[in-house]
Design an enzyme around this catalytic site. Structure first.
Site, PDB file in Angstrom:
ATOM      1  N   LYS A 114      63.499 -25.158  61.740  1.00  0.00           N
ATOM      2  CA  LYS A 114      62.642 -26.138  60.965  1.00  0.00           C
ATOM      3  C   LYS A 114      63.109 -26.278  59.651  1.00  0.00           C
ATOM      4  CE  LYS A 114      58.612 -23.160  60.573  1.00  0.00           C
ATOM      5  NZ  LYS A 114      57.482 -22.868  61.203  1.00  0.00           N
TER       6      LYS A 114
ATOM      7  N   ARG B 184      44.847 -23.099  63.311  1.00  0.00           N
ATOM      8  CA  ARG B 184      45.737 -24.329  62.956  1.00  0.00           C
ATOM      9  C   ARG B 184      45.655 -25.329  63.952  1.00  0.00           C
ATOM     10  NH1 ARG B 184      51.483 -23.094  60.379  1.00  0.00           N
ATOM     11  NH2 ARG B 184      52.208 -22.614  62.641  1.00  0.00           N
TER      12      ARG B 184
ATOM     13  N   HIS C  19      50.349 -18.466  67.615  1.00  0.00           N
ATOM     14  CA  HIS C  19      50.931 -17.984  66.643  1.00  0.00           C
ATOM     15  C   HIS C  19      50.072 -17.047  65.807  1.00  0.00           C
ATOM     16  CE1 HIS C  19      53.849 -18.194  63.385  1.00  0.00           C
ATOM     17  NE2 HIS C  19      53.105 -19.138  62.512  1.00  0.00           N
TER      18      HIS C  19
ATOM     19  N   ARG D 198      60.103 -16.106  68.506  1.00  0.00           N
ATOM     20  CA  ARG D 198      60.274 -17.177  67.641  1.00  0.00           C
ATOM     21  C   ARG D 198      60.667 -16.774  66.094  1.00  0.00           C
ATOM     22  NH1 ARG D 198      55.118 -18.413  69.562  1.00  0.00           N
ATOM     23  NH2 ARG D 198      54.375 -18.507  67.333  1.00  0.00           N
TER      24      ARG D 198
ATOM     25  N   TYR E 116      61.415 -28.374  26.063  1.00  0.00           N
ATOM     26  CA  TYR E 116      60.189 -29.127  25.946  1.00  0.00           C
ATOM     27  C   TYR E 116      59.021 -28.211  25.542  1.00  0.00           C
ATOM     28  CZ  TYR E 116      62.695 -32.697  28.423  1.00  0.00           C
ATOM     29  OH  TYR E 116      63.705 -33.911  28.733  1.00  0.00           O
TER      30      TYR E 116
ATOM     31  N   CYS F 114      63.881 -27.409  32.562  1.00  0.00           N
ATOM     32  CA  CYS F 114      64.022 -28.775  32.526  1.00  0.00           C
ATOM     33  C   CYS F 114      64.411 -29.497  33.956  1.00  0.00           C
ATOM     34  CB  CYS F 114      64.931 -29.377  31.537  1.00  0.00           C
ATOM     35  SG  CYS F 114      64.870 -28.661  29.804  1.00  0.00           S
TER      36      CYS F 114
ATOM     37  N   ASP G 167      67.090 -30.870  35.042  1.00  0.00           N
ATOM     38  CA  ASP G 167      68.643 -30.587  35.327  1.00  0.00           C
ATOM     39  C   ASP G 167      69.143 -29.435  34.670  1.00  0.00           C
ATOM     40  OD1 ASP G 167      68.263 -33.202  36.575  1.00  0.00           O
ATOM     41  OD2 ASP G 167      68.343 -34.127  34.621  1.00  0.00           O
TER      42      ASP G 167
HETATM   43  C1  PLP Z   1      57.382 -21.311  61.498  1.00  0.00           C
HETATM   44  C2  PLP Z   1      56.855 -20.817  62.553  1.00  0.00           C
HETATM   45  C3  PLP Z   1      57.690 -19.408  63.139  1.00  0.00           C
HETATM   46  C4  PLP Z   1      58.593 -18.693  62.245  1.00  0.00           C
HETATM   47  O1  PLP Z   1      57.952 -17.814  61.357  1.00  0.00           O
HETATM   48  P1  PLP Z   1      58.767 -16.768  60.661  1.00  0.00           P
HETATM   49  O2  PLP Z   1      57.328 -16.296  59.736  1.00  0.00           O
HETATM   50  O3  PLP Z   1      59.647 -17.496  59.742  1.00  0.00           O
HETATM   51  O4  PLP Z   1      59.392 -16.049  61.694  1.00  0.00           O
HETATM   52  C5  PLP Z   1      57.074 -19.243  64.549  1.00  0.00           C
HETATM   53  N1  PLP Z   1      56.263 -19.879  65.261  1.00  0.00           N
HETATM   54  C6  PLP Z   1      55.651 -20.968  64.699  1.00  0.00           C
HETATM   55  C7  PLP Z   1      54.593 -21.853  65.595  1.00  0.00           C
HETATM   56  C8  PLP Z   1      55.971 -21.470  63.378  1.00  0.00           C
HETATM   57  O5  PLP Z   1      55.245 -22.547  62.885  1.00  0.00           O
END
Ligand code: PLP
Length: 378
Positions: A39, A135, A167, A226, A270, A317, A319
């Site tokens: 992602k 979530r 998760h 994951r 700045y 800044c 750039d």
């Molecule tokens: C982003 C995400 C992951 C990956 O998490 P990491 O900490 O980068 O391994 C896995 N599962 C879900 C649902 C996520 O949103």
């Protein structure tokens, strides 16, 4: 001059990416396959080259993304891959999910029904269970109740439910209280799976491992790992070591445009937040917050010039930014400097940079902006 050596660029090592995948494979039980989380443009590394390398050179079959656009982009690169959308897809787009043979994370009965209404073909899905992240997903007091609802979702005609997943919220912590919390999350999802089996539903997938779990609490019951941040060689949490061999994949570089010697009493950048207190050599560097190098690093960040650390002076800044090169007398206009990465014996990681301004390495790499070209090395 090479075309990319212009201003600011990111170097991505595909060789290190492959090494990290090999290390992650070594961590996982043979029953667990890697689901590469790509992602946010592969955490800022550029999804096209990263996915190509993962699919065609590393043999990765499973990918996870945050939304439909990302999923379709990955589908074009990897025609044979399994692609899971972790986030929300408006139900009106459900036909695009099925047309592209993508798997959608499903968070409720209503959402599942809305998806099916909008797709002539079956919508493939994994059911998300909220076991403590707070979530998205089904949230129930007991695995039995959760399984009963999941079973009703599995029964929807027009849906092809192929897995459940959850998760973890604090798998990146070694605090005993947090470990216990994750233990409970893990028990809830595995118990929910077992309850589903009792109801006669044996789904091919159950997954709950993220990067932190892959590093610190591997479990062969998770059919997929994951893995996100560790693919890119960064830490889920900077306070815990990651396994040997996982190293950052990306470096961030820019150029010195000018070096000048100034007397004491000169204001830099700045807001006049920095004034020289003696004669100093100041170099201007061709990167700024519009490149994703945070303004919060003003007068705090350090940059490697000829292998030596030089402090940012004054505000970053849009750039450009200025650094103190008084102790690097050879520093000159045209020098390539390292904002993230190795130069000589020293290195600055995205994780280190993140800790300087109170964020995580994830945000640093995801934040490197589109303006910065990604250059790939093997
Ligand atoms: C982003 C995400 C992951 C990956 O998490 P990491 O900490 O980068 O391994 C896995 N599962 C879900 C649902 C996520 O949103």
């Amino acid at each position: 001059m090479k075309p990319y050596l212009k201003r600011a660029w990111a170097e991505v090592s595909l060789r290190q990416l492959r090494k990290n995948i090999a290390v992650i494979r070594g961590l996982c039980d043979p029953a667990t396959e890697i689901m590469a989380v790509v992602k946010a443009d592969a955490y800022g590394h550029g999804y096209d080259r990263v996915c190509e390398c993962l699919a065609h050179e590393c043999g990765i079959k499973y990918f996870a993304v945050s939304n439909l656009d990302e999923a379709i982009a990955v589908r074009k690169l990897c025609p044979g891959a399994e692609i899971l959308i972790l986030g929300y897809t408006p139900p009106e787009y459900a036909h695009e999910i099925s047309e592209n043979n993508i798997i959608q994370g499903v968070v409720s009965m209503e959402y599942a029904e809305a998806l099916c209404k909008n797709s002539p073909d079956k919508v493939r899905c994994h059911i998300k269970i909220d076991t403590g992240m707070g979530r998205i997903g089904l949230r129930y007091a007991s695995p039995a109740e959760c399984a009963a609802e999941a079973a009703r979702i599995c029964g929807i005609e027009g849906l092809s439910a192929e897995g459940i997943y959850t998760h973890f919220a604090v798998a990146d912590s070694d605090d005993p209280d947090n470990i216990e919390y994750t233990d409970r999350q893990e028990k809830f999802i595995t118990d929910t799976y077992d309850e589903l089996v009792k109801l006669g539903i044996k789904l091919p997938h159950m997954h709950f491992m993220n990067s932190a779990a892959t590093c610190y609490r591997n479990n062969s019951r998770s059919t997929l790992a994951r893995a996100g941040i560790i693919i890119y060689g960064l830490h889920p949490d900077i306070s815990l070591d990651i396994p040997e061999g996982l190293e950052p994949v990306m470096e961030l570089k820019a150029v010195i445009s000018q070096v000048k010697t100034v007397p004491a009493g000169v204001c830099i950048s700045y807001g006049r937040t920095f004034t020289t207190d003696r004669e100093m050599r100041i170099a201007t560097v061709t990167i700024g917050y519009a490149d994703g190098y945070s303004r919060l690093l003003s007068s705090k960040g350090e940059i490697l010039v000829r292998g030596k650390r030089c402090r940012i002076v004054g505000r970053v800044c849009m750039d450009q930014l200025m650094i103190d090169v008084t102790d690097v007398p050879e520093a000159a206009s045209g020098d390539i400097v390292t904002l993230i990465g190795r130069d000589g014996d020293d290195r600055i990681t995205a994780d280190e940079l993140a800790s300087v301004y109170g964020t995580i390495g994830y945000e640093v790499v995801c934040g490197i902006s589109k303006r910065v070209p990604r250059i790939y090395f093997d």
